[in-house]
Every structure is written in C-alpha cells, then in structure tokens.
Design a protein around this motif. Structure first.
Motif, mmCIF file in Angstrom:
data_model
loop_
_atom_site.group_PDB
_atom_site.id
_atom_site.type_symbol
_atom_site.label_atom_id
_atom_site.label_comp_id
_atom_site.label_asym_id
_atom_site.label_seq_id
_atom_site.Cartn_x
_atom_site.Cartn_y
_atom_site.Cartn_z
ATOM 1 N N VAL A 5 0.843 -1.188 0.000
ATOM 2 C CA VAL A 5 0.000 0.000 0.000
ATOM 3 C C VAL A 5 0.883 1.245 0.000
ATOM 4 O O VAL A 5 1.993 1.224 0.528
ATOM 5 C CB VAL A 5 -0.950 0.001 1.235
ATOM 6 N N VAL A 7 0.673 5.169 1.342
ATOM 7 C CA VAL A 7 -0.111 6.018 2.238
ATOM 8 C C VAL A 7 0.498 7.414 2.282
ATOM 9 O O VAL A 7 1.688 7.590 2.034
ATOM 10 C CB VAL A 7 -0.188 5.434 3.672
ATOM 11 N N TRP A 11 -2.184 8.697 6.589
ATOM 12 C CA TRP A 11 -2.523 7.316 6.235
ATOM 13 C C TRP A 11 -3.699 7.234 5.268
ATOM 14 O O TRP A 11 -4.339 6.206 5.118
ATOM 15 C CB TRP A 11 -2.701 6.434 7.479
ATOM 16 N N ILE A 13 -5.193 6.864 1.548
ATOM 17 C CA ILE A 13 -4.700 6.083 0.406
ATOM 18 C C ILE A 13 -5.331 6.495 -0.916
ATOM 19 O O ILE A 13 -4.882 6.050 -1.966
ATOM 20 C CB ILE A 13 -4.867 4.561 0.603
ATOM 21 N N TYR A 101 -8.487 -3.998 1.871
ATOM 22 C CA TYR A 101 -7.492 -3.965 2.944
ATOM 23 C C TYR A 101 -8.145 -4.257 4.290
ATOM 24 O O TYR A 101 -7.621 -5.013 5.098
ATOM 25 C CB TYR A 101 -6.795 -2.607 3.005
ATOM 26 N N ALA A 111 3.558 -6.304 5.595
ATOM 27 C CA ALA A 111 3.018 -5.139 4.894
ATOM 28 C C ALA A 111 4.165 -4.303 4.350
ATOM 29 O O ALA A 111 5.087 -3.947 5.089
ATOM 30 C CB ALA A 111 2.160 -4.301 5.837
ATOM 31 N N VAL A 113 4.765 -0.752 2.985
ATOM 32 C CA VAL A 113 4.063 0.525 3.058
ATOM 33 C C VAL A 113 4.963 1.627 2.513
ATOM 34 O O VAL A 113 6.018 1.906 3.081
ATOM 35 C CB VAL A 113 3.654 0.854 4.512
ATOM 36 N N LYS A 115 5.412 5.343 2.319
ATOM 37 C CA LYS A 115 4.940 6.555 2.988
ATOM 38 C C LYS A 115 5.308 7.752 2.116
ATOM 39 O O LYS A 115 6.485 8.059 1.955
ATOM 40 C CB LYS A 115 5.582 6.685 4.367
#
Length: 162
Positions: A5, A7, A11, A13, A101, A111, A113, A115
C-alpha cells in the motif's frame, strides 16, 4: 499473506477511487514486488487499472460483493473465498482498495508501506500501523525524493511472525 500500500502522512490512500499523487518509484517497487504473485484486489480498484485489465505477470483475484465477471480475473465474494482461491500460490499480495485492505488485513503478516510525505485530500484510509500494537516496523527498504516529494518504503511485520 502480504499486502502492499502507498499512504500519505495521514494514512490516506486515495480519493474518488484513485491515488491523488503517485510516485514512479512506488509504482516500480509495486511492479517488482508483486511480479509473479497472486494479487487480491477490489472491483473499484480494478476500475482504476489501465483498461480495467488484469495486471500482467500475476494471478488476479477480484474481491467483490457482486459476481461481476471480468476476463482475466478469478472472482471471490468474501475474504475467505479469496483466501481459498489463493491457497495454491507461493505468494499472495493484497493490493487494495480500502474495503479489501480492511477485510484482508487480519489475514496478513507482512506489509510493504510506501509513505508519501504529503497530505492530499483522501476519502479512504489505511490503518496507521505505527499506532497498531499488533504491527512492528522492521526496516526502511528505500527512501528518497521524487519531484520534491519525500518518500520511504517500509517493511512491517505482524508481531509474533517476525
């Protein structure tokens, strides 16, 4: 099972079914990380795919409440059915969107992630793993800046699975 993911700092998306800001470094990491895997994706996210086509080089499972059939996608109407369809795969990755999710996170132990250090308006959010006692940041796999936007690609593991 794993998930991937991107983000924003809050957070978030996405908004209106798409990512407001997408970085080529994140897209490249996504392609490399999911290549050869089975991916579990929601119908609304599929609508954001180029031509609504399945991702090449992957087995595509669409998780949807409707039994909508799209060429190149296996269809699951529940998280359990998606899990069953992916059982034979060596690697399964949940790739979104928000409701997928939410349904699949309890089944994941890893995960990835990205950022993205901005806060565009979002209407869909991913749980903040930094504040979740069940998850731990393992390492920062990559950090950089693209078009003046700082980002980090982080690996999280569910505690007890490290």
């Amino acid at each position: 099972m794993e998930l991937i993911v991107a983000v924003y700092d809050d957070w978030g998306i996405g908004k209106d079914g798409t990512q407001p800001i997408a970085l080529s470094a994140d897209r490249r990491f996504f392609r490399e990380t999911t290549r050869g895997a089975t991916v579990i994706v929601g119908r609304r996210t599929v609508e954001d795919f180029p031509g609504k086509q399945p991702l090449p080089g992957r087995t595509n499972i669409m998780l949807t409440r409707t039994r909508q059939i799209l060429p190149g996608f296996a269809v699951a109407t529940s998280a359990q059915e998606a899990l069953e369809l992916s059982r034979a795969s060596q690697r399964t990755m949940v790739i979104g969107g928000g409701s997928v999710y939410q349904q699949m996170l309890p089944l994941c132990d890893t995960a990835y992630v990205t950022k993205v250090h901005l806060t565009p308006e979002s209407d869909t959010f991913f749980p903040n793993l930094d504040k979740d006692d069940d998850w731990a940041l393992q390492e920062c796999l990559q950090a950089g800046e693209e078009n003046g936007i700082a980002y980090e690609i982080c690996l999280y593991k569910r505690k007890g699975t490290v």
